[in-house]
Scaffold this motif. Structure first.
Motif, mmCIF file in Angstrom:
data_model
loop_
_atom_site.group_PDB
_atom_site.id
_atom_site.type_symbol
_atom_site.label_atom_id
_atom_site.label_comp_id
_atom_site.label_asym_id
_atom_site.label_seq_id
_atom_site.Cartn_x
_atom_site.Cartn_y
_atom_site.Cartn_z
ATOM 1 N N ASP A 103 0.523 -0.619 0.253
ATOM 2 C CA ASP A 103 -0.147 0.440 0.024
ATOM 3 C C ASP A 103 0.568 1.608 0.223
ATOM 4 N N GLN A 104 1.986 1.653 1.029
ATOM 5 C CA GLN A 104 2.694 3.121 0.657
ATOM 6 C C GLN A 104 3.165 2.227 -0.646
ATOM 7 N N MET A 105 3.734 1.339 -1.516
ATOM 8 C CA MET A 105 4.410 1.424 -2.661
ATOM 9 C C MET A 105 4.078 2.580 -3.761
ATOM 10 N N ILE A 106 2.191 1.927 -3.429
ATOM 11 C CA ILE A 106 1.306 2.333 -4.456
ATOM 12 C C ILE A 106 0.741 3.293 -3.992
ATOM 13 N N GLU A 107 1.141 4.349 -2.493
ATOM 14 C CA GLU A 107 0.901 6.218 -2.317
ATOM 15 C C GLU A 107 2.326 6.519 -2.904
ATOM 16 N N ASP A 108 3.333 5.779 -2.505
ATOM 17 C CA ASP A 108 4.722 6.699 -3.229
ATOM 18 C C ASP A 108 4.318 6.773 -4.809
ATOM 19 N N GLY A 109 4.040 6.059 -5.600
ATOM 20 C CA GLY A 109 3.715 6.491 -6.972
ATOM 21 C C GLY A 109 5.099 6.118 -8.395
ATOM 22 N N LYS A 110 5.920 5.948 -7.438
ATOM 23 C CA LYS A 110 7.199 5.648 -8.462
ATOM 24 C C LYS A 110 7.450 4.560 -8.772
ATOM 25 N N TYR A 111 6.752 3.275 -7.974
ATOM 26 C CA TYR A 111 6.883 1.988 -7.756
ATOM 27 C C TYR A 111 5.676 1.370 -9.395
ATOM 28 N N HIS A 112 4.744 1.752 -9.655
ATOM 29 C CA HIS A 112 3.804 1.762 -10.796
ATOM 30 C C HIS A 112 4.434 0.954 -12.041
ATOM 31 N N GLY A 113 4.173 -0.090 -12.735
ATOM 32 C CA GLY A 113 4.445 -0.444 -13.317
ATOM 33 C C GLY A 113 6.140 -0.943 -14.116
ATOM 34 N N SER A 114 6.765 -0.638 -11.904
ATOM 35 C CA SER A 114 7.843 -1.017 -12.388
ATOM 36 C C SER A 114 8.981 -2.270 -12.033
ATOM 37 N N PHE A 115 7.724 -3.438 -12.241
ATOM 38 C CA PHE A 115 8.392 -4.907 -11.848
ATOM 39 C C PHE A 115 8.412 -5.610 -13.089
ATOM 40 N N ASP A 116 9.393 -6.578 -13.093
ATOM 41 C CA ASP A 116 9.357 -7.020 -14.028
ATOM 42 C C ASP A 116 8.717 -8.539 -14.355
ATOM 43 N N PHE A 117 9.179 -9.361 -12.478
ATOM 44 C CA PHE A 117 8.431 -10.453 -12.485
ATOM 45 C C PHE A 117 8.276 -10.404 -10.809
#
Length: 247
Positions: free
Chosen positions: A145-159
């Motif tokens: 939830d914190q990662m989503i709120e931060d915004g910078k992690y959206h669509g950042s993981f390959d797997f």
């Protein structure tokens, strides 16, 4: 004939035990796969960690050797570099991932139990792979939830690989679909739940098997209906759907 029938019945019973790491019809066939194509190619560090984990009282929680081999191959095929793992245990699948990633690859690894992770950590360090791992102790949902709120992690993981609390799998998916990139892959372990997903209503299942089965069934239904992903359910280990984000 009676003895032969009894032997077959015993074999069926073994395959009904949760934790048996294959849905194949015979133990002998599964052993054949392990001995001919898995163990001969298993890196020494993974073999060492597998043998250490086998002595753990919860060793049934570990990723199977054939699934570890599959994950390694998949990661190389999709050229994964930035990955996440939810549910680490002693780190067998984590080690498989670290070995498969390039030198500058990264794994965000989350688990509520650091003690189990530290059991396998010396093997990971000896293999020179600890620098790829960012281990965080604690429940994953608040962190996601914190990662989503931060915004910078959206669509950042390959797997992303999930092998954790089955009653939260759908909660994980609702968040992870935002964090994995378009074209990226999510894998959820144990989604055939040792075959119990097709067991009749009156089947004699252990309490926790019956309890978690409902959540696994709910997830499988949701994944099949999710237009944002393509899916392929593989009967590797205890079942793992490969979910490729398409939108």
């Amino acid at each position: 004939m009676a003895n032969n029938g009894e032997g077959k019945q015993n074999e069926v019973s073994r395959h009904q035990e949760v934790g048996h790491k294959s849905l194949l019809q015979s133990d002998a066939l599964y052993q054949y796969i392990l001995e001919t194509s898995v163990y001969p190619r298993e890196p020494e560090s993974m073999k060492e960690l597998r043998e250490i984990t086998a002595k753990h009282p919860w060793n049934l929680m570990t990723t199977s050797a054939d699934e570890g081999q599959f994950l390694s191959m998949l990661l190389k095929l999709i050229n994964a570099k930035n990955t996440m793992e939810i549910g680490v245990f002693t780190g067998y699948s984590l080690l498989a991932t670290a070995l498969a990633l390039p030198e500058d690859g990264k794994i965000l690894a989350m688990d509520i139990n650091r003690e189990n992770y530290e059991l396998g950590l010396p093997v990971i360090e000896k293999a020179g792979l600890a620098h790829k791992i960012d281990f965080r102790e604690g429940p994953a949902l608040p962190a996601l939830d914190q990662m989503i709120e931060d915004g910078k992690y959206h669509g950042s993981f390959d797997f992303i690989f999930v092998d954790a609390d089955k009653d939260n799998y759908l909660n994980y998916h609702k968040r992870l679909i935002e964090l994995v990139k378009v074209g990226g892959v999510i894998g959820y372990d144990n989604t055939l739940w040792n075959g119990s997903v097709v067991a009749p209503p009156d089947a004699p299942l252990r309490k926790y098997v019956r309890y978690y089965r409902d959540f696994v069934l709910e997830l499988n239904k949701a994944l099949a209906a999710d237009p944002r992903i393509e899916i392929c359910m593989l009967p590797v280990g205890d079942g793992i759907p490969i979910c490729r984000r398409v939108s």
